[in-house]
Enzyme design. Structure first.
Site, short mmCIF file in Angstrom:
data_model
loop_
_atom_site.label_atom_id
_atom_site.label_comp_id
_atom_site.label_asym_id
_atom_site.label_seq_id
_atom_site.Cartn_x
_atom_site.Cartn_y
_atom_site.Cartn_z
N MET A 199 0.77 -1.21 -0.19
CA MET A 199 0.08 0.07 -0.06
C MET A 199 0.87 1.22 -0.11
O MET A 199 0.36 2.34 0.41
CB MET A 199 -0.92 -0.20 1.32
CG MET A 199 -1.89 -1.17 0.94
SD MET A 199 -3.50 -1.02 1.87
CE MET A 199 -2.98 -0.69 3.55
N GLY A 200 2.18 1.03 -0.47
CA GLY A 200 3.03 2.16 -0.52
C GLY A 200 3.63 2.57 0.89
O GLY A 200 3.51 1.84 1.77
N TYR A 201 4.27 3.79 0.78
CA TYR A 201 4.99 4.45 1.96
C TYR A 201 5.99 3.34 2.67
O TYR A 201 5.94 3.02 3.65
CB TYR A 201 4.01 4.89 3.01
CG TYR A 201 4.47 6.12 3.83
CD1 TYR A 201 4.21 7.40 3.22
CD2 TYR A 201 5.15 5.92 5.04
CE1 TYR A 201 4.60 8.59 3.84
CE2 TYR A 201 5.39 7.22 5.66
CZ TYR A 201 5.30 8.55 5.16
OH TYR A 201 5.66 9.78 5.64
N LEU A 202 6.63 3.13 1.59
CA LEU A 202 7.69 1.86 1.84
C LEU A 202 8.70 2.08 2.80
O LEU A 202 9.14 3.27 2.96
CB LEU A 202 8.40 1.67 0.38
CG LEU A 202 7.33 1.24 -0.74
CD1 LEU A 202 8.30 0.98 -2.16
CD2 LEU A 202 6.48 0.34 -0.46
N HIS A 248 9.46 -3.48 3.60
CA HIS A 248 9.18 -3.49 2.12
C HIS A 248 10.32 -3.83 1.27
O HIS A 248 10.37 -4.67 0.45
CB HIS A 248 8.55 -2.38 1.54
CG HIS A 248 7.23 -1.96 2.11
ND1 HIS A 248 6.88 -1.01 2.97
CD2 HIS A 248 5.79 -2.64 2.05
CE1 HIS A 248 5.50 -0.91 3.31
NE2 HIS A 248 5.06 -1.99 2.95
N GLN A 276 -10.54 -2.63 1.56
CA GLN A 276 -9.82 -3.31 2.67
C GLN A 276 -9.90 -2.41 4.07
O GLN A 276 -9.70 -3.16 5.07
CB GLN A 276 -8.75 -3.89 2.45
CG GLN A 276 -7.40 -3.14 2.50
CD GLN A 276 -6.26 -3.63 2.27
OE1 GLN A 276 -6.18 -4.25 0.73
NE2 GLN A 276 -5.08 -3.86 3.06
N ASP A 327 2.38 -9.33 9.09
CA ASP A 327 0.97 -9.54 9.19
C ASP A 327 0.74 -10.70 8.95
O ASP A 327 0.56 -11.38 7.69
CB ASP A 327 0.47 -8.81 8.17
CG ASP A 327 -0.88 -8.25 8.33
OD1 ASP A 327 -1.58 -8.86 9.06
OD2 ASP A 327 -1.52 -7.44 7.68
#
Lengths: 281, 281
Positions: free
Chosen positions: A30-33, A37, A61, A150
């Site tokens: 979802m980005g903002y790596l 990541h 989600q 997760d």
């Protein structure tokens, strides 16, 4: 590294690689790596001919009361990180590109959802499974990389790939941590500096649990109480859950034996953090 | 022609074709093939390098009171028909091969289901969408062929392919009929010989509707009444529905203009038959 925002154009590029027999490693995000990541991208880089990172904050989600609007976004920053880690492509579609109309067909997850984070996020994993179904069909990966942080998501995706017969191999990747043990997360930026210091107690409670188990403790309730005490004493956060389940089935466990997971979620003023540890005793 | 029953072995074969850049045409069926299927297979043969016919009576799409157990099955017969029509492969998995455990993730169809056959078959299209998701991921087709006779199914699958971004082109194929106009169906064998003769009234009611529309009638209710009369007068069957909707959206329509479908279902003693006609006025 190339960035694509349109499905059709990206498909053309992917099809060219497929025709040439190249393997594709996929890191959906979802980005903002962050470095979490980065470790996924690096592992994908080491194992595949082509590495695709998708960046899509998936509205499906997020619950109505959740942080969809405030979820951090920074594509410029993400490009730098992804390229540095060796990605060949960023696929960053808009919401209308992914959902031109409200979807008439979605994925429904029937197991492994009523525990841990799923319990307080009804529909969350349906949204995850739906968007991954779409992304798998667009990216056509051989392997897909997910952070073990997760853990419930990894378990659900294991079910998705198996039950939908996706020709994709799931590769879980170990949680990356700050030097003081806090699991890396895009949401850590929302911690106040006091909370940031307190937050180390999450991982430490897991380490204490591990020590107790290594010392022969096999009772889930005792372990949970021990962890609760640590987090309640050392942080201002509110415990959402501390739970222990078999893994990857996520079924209740009476005696700590075999493969199981200890997982926790703690709510701070503007961020809810999760962490977990896997055991094989 | 080769017959495969195991997913893993069939995948190896398919992967070899994909690597060689061959196009795959796919005809998903529940077996007991008739000339309707034959026309699908022949069309797939004409348009693709490789033709796959799947034969799988999918328990997930049958309701508890429906004819799953009695649905006709004859793999030997099917092999003959499929080979004659030019299929390269039959994929005929067992139920445990497709559903080794009750699926933890399924597809849910949210639109186009509460009308026509869907109304009286809750969950039917969820089962169809789930098994097609699995089959698409196993067969990896470029094109998939479906009979227009099941027009609602075609509309739902159109949604499935679009919403899940399957890299598959849906090819609807015109209904094949007996000489007297009855739409071919695996279930026709369950008609008594008297019912078999009466059943021609279904198609004839559609022809009468077409004539009325060509004569300028634009009122759905008048058309439905006209058809009802024909079927009630000429058959012993019980009308399940005669309905008119926009196509492929399957929304109600007040004035018969644009693209729409007239569809009907009639219940005989041991078989429920469907038929329809598409219009573009």
């Amino acid at each position: 590294m190339k960035v694509f925002e349109r499905i059709t154009e990206f498909r053309n590029e992917i099809n060219e690689h497929k025709r040439n027999g190249r393997t594709i490693g996929f890191v959906p995000t979802m980005g903002y790596l962050h470095e979490g990541h980065l470790s996924l991208i690096e592992k994908a880089r080491a194992e595949n001919d082509i590495v695709v990172v998708s960046i899509f904050v998936n509205p499906l989600q997020f619950g109505p009361a959740e942080d969809y609007d405030s979820y951090p976004r920074d594509l410029g920053h993400d490009k730098g990180i992804a390229e540095k880690a060796g990605a060949d492509y960023i696929f960053a579609p808009s919401v209308p590109e992914m959902y031109p109309t409200p979807p008439s067909v979605t994925a429904t997850v029937k197991e492994r959802t009523d525990v841990l984070c799923g319990k307080s996020r009804p529909g969350h994993f349906d949204g995850v499974a739906t968007v991954l179904t779409k992304l798998f069909n667009i990216v056509l990966p051989d392997k897909a990389y997910f952070g073990q942080k997760d853990a419930q998501q990894v378990a659900v995706i294991e079910g998705l790939i198996k039950d939908f017969n996706f020709p994709v191999k799931l590769v879980p990747v170990e949680t990356v941590r700050e030097e003081d043990g806090l699991a890396k997360s895009s949401r850590n930026v929302f911690l106040t500096s006091a909370e940031r210091k307190e937050a180390t107690a999450l991982h430490e409670s897991l380490i204490a649990a591990r020590a107790a188990i290594e010392n022969g403790n096999r009772d889930p309730e005792t372990i949970i109480e021990l962890m609760k005490k640590i987090i309640e004493t050392r942080t201002s956060g509110k415990i959402d859950y501390i739970e222990i389940y078999t893994y990857p089935e996520l079924k209740p466990i009476d005696v700590l034996e075999g493969r199981f997971i200890i997982a926790l979620a703690v709510r701070f003023s503007a961020a809810r953090l999760i962490d977990n540890m896997l055991f094989d005793v």
